[in-house]
Design an enzyme around this catalytic site. Structure first.
Site, PDB file in Angstrom:
ATOM      1  N   ARG A 356       0.878  -1.101  -0.057  1.00 44.39           N
ATOM      2  CA  ARG A 356      -0.121  -0.040   0.026  1.00 44.39           C
ATOM      3  C   ARG A 356       0.873   1.312   0.072  1.00 44.39           C
ATOM      4  O   ARG A 356       0.628   2.046  -0.723  1.00 44.39           O
ATOM      5  CB  ARG A 356      -0.863  -0.181   1.105  1.00 44.39           C
ATOM      6  CG  ARG A 356      -2.075  -0.899   1.223  1.00 44.39           C
ATOM      7  CD  ARG A 356      -2.697  -1.167   2.530  1.00 44.39           C
ATOM      8  NE  ARG A 356      -3.721  -2.249   2.605  1.00 44.39           N
ATOM      9  CZ  ARG A 356      -3.576  -3.141   3.665  1.00 44.39           C
ATOM     10  NH1 ARG A 356      -2.912  -2.965   4.546  1.00 44.39           N
ATOM     11  NH2 ARG A 356      -4.256  -4.231   3.611  1.00 44.39           N
ATOM     12  N   PHE A 371     -11.845  -5.443  -4.799  1.00 42.57           N
ATOM     13  CA  PHE A 371     -11.700  -6.211  -3.577  1.00 42.57           C
ATOM     14  C   PHE A 371     -11.017  -5.428  -2.510  1.00 42.57           C
ATOM     15  O   PHE A 371      -9.861  -5.602  -1.998  1.00 42.57           O
ATOM     16  CB  PHE A 371     -10.920  -7.370  -4.064  1.00 42.57           C
ATOM     17  CG  PHE A 371     -11.046  -8.143  -5.377  1.00 42.57           C
ATOM     18  CD1 PHE A 371     -12.172  -9.005  -5.323  1.00 42.57           C
ATOM     19  CD2 PHE A 371     -10.504  -7.521  -6.527  1.00 42.57           C
ATOM     20  CE1 PHE A 371     -12.501  -9.547  -6.570  1.00 42.57           C
ATOM     21  CE2 PHE A 371     -10.606  -8.460  -7.546  1.00 42.57           C
ATOM     22  CZ  PHE A 371     -11.797  -9.444  -7.732  1.00 42.57           C
ATOM     23  N   ASP A 392     -16.374  -4.181  -2.891  1.00 41.88           N
ATOM     24  CA  ASP A 392     -16.134  -5.158  -2.293  1.00 41.88           C
ATOM     25  C   ASP A 392     -17.443  -6.005  -2.155  1.00 41.88           C
ATOM     26  O   ASP A 392     -18.493  -5.236  -1.986  1.00 41.88           O
ATOM     27  CB  ASP A 392     -15.413  -5.125  -0.644  1.00 41.88           C
ATOM     28  CG  ASP A 392     -14.880  -6.471  -0.261  1.00 41.88           C
ATOM     29  OD1 ASP A 392     -13.679  -6.538  -0.444  1.00 41.88           O
ATOM     30  OD2 ASP A 392     -15.672  -7.721  -0.120  1.00 41.88           O
ATOM     31  N   ASN A 418     -20.091  -7.159  -7.120  1.00 40.42           N
ATOM     32  CA  ASN A 418     -19.172  -8.232  -7.476  1.00 40.42           C
ATOM     33  C   ASN A 418     -18.194  -7.594  -8.654  1.00 40.42           C
ATOM     34  O   ASN A 418     -18.538  -7.030  -9.732  1.00 40.42           O
ATOM     35  CB  ASN A 418     -19.913  -9.236  -8.051  1.00 40.42           C
ATOM     36  CG  ASN A 418     -18.931 -10.506  -8.626  1.00 40.42           C
ATOM     37  OD1 ASN A 418     -17.981 -10.116  -9.127  1.00 40.42           O
ATOM     38  ND2 ASN A 418     -19.787 -11.667  -8.452  1.00 40.42           N
ATOM     39  N   ASP A 439      -6.904  -6.735  -5.846  1.00 42.59           N
ATOM     40  CA  ASP A 439      -6.349  -7.569  -4.887  1.00 42.59           C
ATOM     41  C   ASP A 439      -7.276  -8.528  -4.332  1.00 42.59           C
ATOM     42  O   ASP A 439      -8.023  -8.440  -3.330  1.00 42.59           O
ATOM     43  CB  ASP A 439      -5.996  -6.566  -3.456  1.00 42.59           C
ATOM     44  CG  ASP A 439      -5.454  -7.399  -2.576  1.00 42.59           C
ATOM     45  OD1 ASP A 439      -4.789  -8.468  -2.411  1.00 42.59           O
ATOM     46  OD2 ASP A 439      -5.301  -7.105  -1.261  1.00 42.59           O
ATOM     47  N   CYS A 479      -2.532 -13.886  -4.215  1.00 44.39           N
ATOM     48  CA  CYS A 479      -2.202 -14.322  -2.995  1.00 44.39           C
ATOM     49  C   CYS A 479      -2.243 -15.783  -3.106  1.00 44.39           C
ATOM     50  O   CYS A 479      -2.347 -16.566  -2.155  1.00 44.39           O
ATOM     51  CB  CYS A 479      -2.775 -13.858  -1.896  1.00 44.39           C
ATOM     52  SG  CYS A 479      -4.561 -13.978  -1.917  1.00 44.39           S
TER      53      CYS A 479
HETATM   54  N1  SAH Z   1      -7.397  -5.274  -0.492  1.00 45.51           N
HETATM   55  C1  SAH Z   1      -7.928  -5.631   0.671  1.00 45.51           C
HETATM   56  C2  SAH Z   1      -7.608  -7.159   1.072  1.00 45.51           C
HETATM   57  C3  SAH Z   1      -8.570  -7.767   0.141  1.00 45.51           C
HETATM   58  S1  SAH Z   1      -8.888  -9.518   0.562  1.00 45.51           S
HETATM   59  C4  SAH Z   1      -6.784  -4.883   1.742  1.00 45.51           C
HETATM   60  O1  SAH Z   1      -5.715  -4.475   1.241  1.00 45.51           O
HETATM   61  O2  SAH Z   1      -7.142  -4.996   2.867  1.00 45.51           O
HETATM   62  C5  SAH Z   1     -10.206  -9.892  -0.621  1.00 45.51           C
HETATM   63  C6  SAH Z   1     -11.408  -9.329  -0.548  1.00 45.51           C
HETATM   64  O3  SAH Z   1     -12.458  -9.721  -1.858  1.00 45.51           O
HETATM   65  C7  SAH Z   1     -12.359  -9.659   0.406  1.00 45.51           C
HETATM   66  O4  SAH Z   1     -12.815  -8.721   1.143  1.00 45.51           O
HETATM   67  C8  SAH Z   1     -13.529 -10.226  -0.041  1.00 45.51           C
HETATM   68  O5  SAH Z   1     -14.848 -10.006   0.365  1.00 45.51           O
HETATM   69  C9  SAH Z   1     -13.590  -9.634  -1.511  1.00 45.51           C
HETATM   70  N2  SAH Z   1     -14.388 -10.451  -2.581  1.00 45.51           N
HETATM   71  C10 SAH Z   1     -14.267 -11.678  -2.734  1.00 45.51           C
HETATM   72  N3  SAH Z   1     -15.022 -12.086  -4.232  1.00 45.51           N
HETATM   73  C11 SAH Z   1     -15.190 -10.766  -4.663  1.00 45.51           C
HETATM   74  C12 SAH Z   1     -16.025 -10.415  -5.825  1.00 45.51           C
HETATM   75  N4  SAH Z   1     -16.212 -11.402  -6.687  1.00 45.51           N
HETATM   76  N5  SAH Z   1     -16.130  -9.279  -6.006  1.00 45.51           N
HETATM   77  C13 SAH Z   1     -15.832  -8.245  -4.919  1.00 45.51           C
HETATM   78  N6  SAH Z   1     -15.311  -8.621  -3.958  1.00 45.51           N
HETATM   79  C14 SAH Z   1     -14.798  -9.816  -3.819  1.00 45.51           C
END
Ligand code: SAH
Length: 536
Positions: A356, A371, A392, A418, A439, A479
């Site tokens: 970040r 995400f 998210d 989504n 992410d 990840c």
């Molecule tokens: N970028 C964040 C961590 C992301 S973890 C940080 O820096 O803290 C991945 C995230 O993706 C989770 O919060 C999960 O709820 C979300 N997620 C999973 N599938 C998804 C989708 N299809 N669309 C949107 N969000 C999604």
């Protein structure tokens, strides 16, 4: 018994039986062993330490070990030393094995240690004639749990990998969650490991060679070693000058503390014990952490699914002190309210902190954080952008983005949605961004999911590259351990080709320094983060 004996290595029989001749029979009377000749010539089986449960003795499920015996006479000298009350053992031996037996008595401490390598402990005490015998006669000595591994297992250890799979385990004399002595061919001591009777990862090495000392008191020694490693792990994090009050203190294998995670959230600690043996050691770990860091509370977030592979319950427990509903922490100048009981992972995605901060240097204009979870990237990068959108699928996460945004005075348009659908919709509407963060969660949680994961990563990267203005920055992460750096780079390259964009790699990054990678253990390198620039 003979069959069982054949499977095992060959202890230096001559060393221990032959030399018993000179021993003082009067001394160390409790150190008694029984050696039974097996049916095959030139083999001997050490069946039981005297004092082992005679019922087990007759059931024949005691530790049996084969060894070459030059000739019967080799056993003779020990016979002269046999205890006066040895007959009971003889009777049992005769009745159930129909082979000759020798009582090895008066074995001094040094010899006794050799026996310990071969003899199995059974904790109940009973006479060989099934009458209760005095404790003095049937003294039960603690025998260390042990596991013999195959040549392939030894090879893995030599390559520096701390895991031994079930298929590479040849013989097990241990219970679920024991710290075991690991032996190779010819009873060679390879070290000590955490043993699981359920997981495909049967052993996780804790110490190599004789580092954990001798056979006695292994639990106490293991706890002392774990404490030393906790101290080292904590000292290393303290040396990093981390710009946050929340970070990882212990990263499992990479801190030589396999299957243990410890995260710090301000004055609180969150631990995860992801194997049977680490789970069993939690009280000692909590005591050590309490002593070393004096936290206000320690929470066990023992709810990851991985625990079910170990036959362990998924649960969340306060192990020490108190844990508030939310803990406030700061990271790279942003404050977060963290729900350590229910948040994803242990509350925050601590592994992205440095990414970040690095990405913030390129952030500008219109930002899309896809995400977003509770807004890590959106908040740190958003401070430098004109407009920030965070997406998210989790309503909870988006609610937290909003609170965190308000708290830090960063304007964020936080949307539940989504990402796959949203990116498609934005593309249709002709939207454009200057900075995009992708992410996603691990698309490939196992090998079977890899092909689908490739498709998923390709799709979001392709759409993001199309949505990016020329000169814009894409921060793209994976990840999934099962999609390695080269695979991920190839996917991203494929997306650039399809998007008809010239893209440069500005930075190749990974998980933060508090989540180090152990060389030789690819599983510890899971997070890839590329900072890319779409050329004008
Ligand atoms: N970028 C964040 C961590 C992301 S973890 C940080 O820096 O803290 C991945 C995230 O993706 C989770 O919060 C999960 O709820 C979300 N997620 C999973 N599938 C998804 C989708 N299809 N669309 C949107 N969000 C999604």
């Amino acid at each position: 018994m003979a069959a069982a004996g054949e499977r095992r290595g060959e202890p230096q029989h001559q060393d221990f039986v032959g030399e018993a001749e000179g021993d003082d029979a009067a001394a160390h009377r409790e150190n008694v062993g029984v050696v039974v000749l097996a049916r095959e010539p030139r083999r001997v089986e050490v069946v039981a330490e005297r004092g082992a449960d005679a019922r087990n003795f007759v059931r024949g499920d005691l530790f049996a070990l084969s060894a070459p015996a030059e000739h019967d006479a080799a056993l003779g000298p020990a016979l002269r030393d046999r205890a006066a009350d040895a007959d009971a053992d003889w009777r049992i031996v005769h009745r159930f094995f129909a082979v000759r037996a020798v009582i090895v008595d008066g074995v001094p401490e040094r010899r006794q240690r050799l026996f310990e390598m071969f003899l199995q402990r059974e904790a109940r005490v009973i006479g060989a004639n099934r009458d209760a015998h005095g404790q003095r006669l049937y003294y039960v000595r603690d025998m260390p749990p042990s596991v013999v591994i195959s040549a392939r297992g030894e090879e893995r250890l030599r390559d520096g990998h701390p895991w031994i799979y079930r298929a590479d385990v040849a013989d097990i004399r241990a219970h679920a969650g024991d710290v075991v002595l690991v032996r190779g061919a010819r009873a060679r001591h390879l070290g000590h490991a955490l043993y699981s009777d359920r997981s495909q990862i049967a052993l996780r090495m804790l110490a190599y060679g004789t580092a954990l000392g001798d056979v006695d008191d292994i639990d106490r020694r293991a706890d002392a070693l774990i404490r030393q490693r906790l101290e080292a792990a904590i000292a290393f994090r303290a040396s990093l000058g981390i710009d946050a009050t929340a970070y990882r203190l212990v990263h499992g294998e990479a801190d030589l503390l396999p299957s243990l995670i410890v995260d710090k959230y301000g004055d609180y600690l969150v631990v995860q014990a992801l194997s049977q043996a680490m789970d069993r050691r939690l009280p000692a770990i909590v005591a050590a952490l309490d002593d070393l860091l004096k936290p206000r509370g320690i929470l066990a977030r023992n709810d990851p699914r991985a625990r079910t592979l170990e036959g362990l319950e998924q649960r969340v427990d306060v192990l020490a002190g108190d844990i508030p509903d939310t803990v406030t922490v700061s990271e790279v100048g942003i404050e977060y309210d963290v729900d350590v009981r229910r948040g994803q992972k242990t509350g925050l995605f601590l592994d992205q902190r440095e990414n970040r901060a690095a990405a913030a240097q390129y952030a500008r204009g219109r930002l899309l954080d896809a995400f977003s979870y509770n807004g890590g990237f959106a908040l740190v990068l958003g401070r430098r952008c004109q407009e920030t959108i965070a997406i998210d699928v989790s309503e909870d996460a988006i609610a937290r983005v909003r609170t965190n945004a308000a708290r830090n005075g960063v304007a964020v348009d936080a949307r539940v949605g989504n990402v796959f659908d949203e990116l498609r919709g934005m593309e249709r509407l002709g939207e454009r961004f200057d900075t995009i963060v992708l992410d996603p969660p691990a698309f490939a949680k196992n090998k079977a999911a890899v092909a689908n994961a490739h498709v998923g990563y390709k799709e979001i990267n392709l759409r993001a590259m199309k949505l990016l203005n020329p000169g814009g920055t894409l921060v793209t992460c994976s990840c999934s351990y099962h999609v390695n750096e080269a695979d991920f780079a190839a996917i991203v390259y494929g997306a650039a080709i399809d998007a008809q964009a010239h893209v440069t790699v500005v930075e190749k990054r990974m998980q933060g320094r508090d989540h180090p990678v152990l060389l030789g253990v690819p599983e510890t390198y899971y997070l890839k983060c590329f900072i890319l620039r779409k050329l004008p």
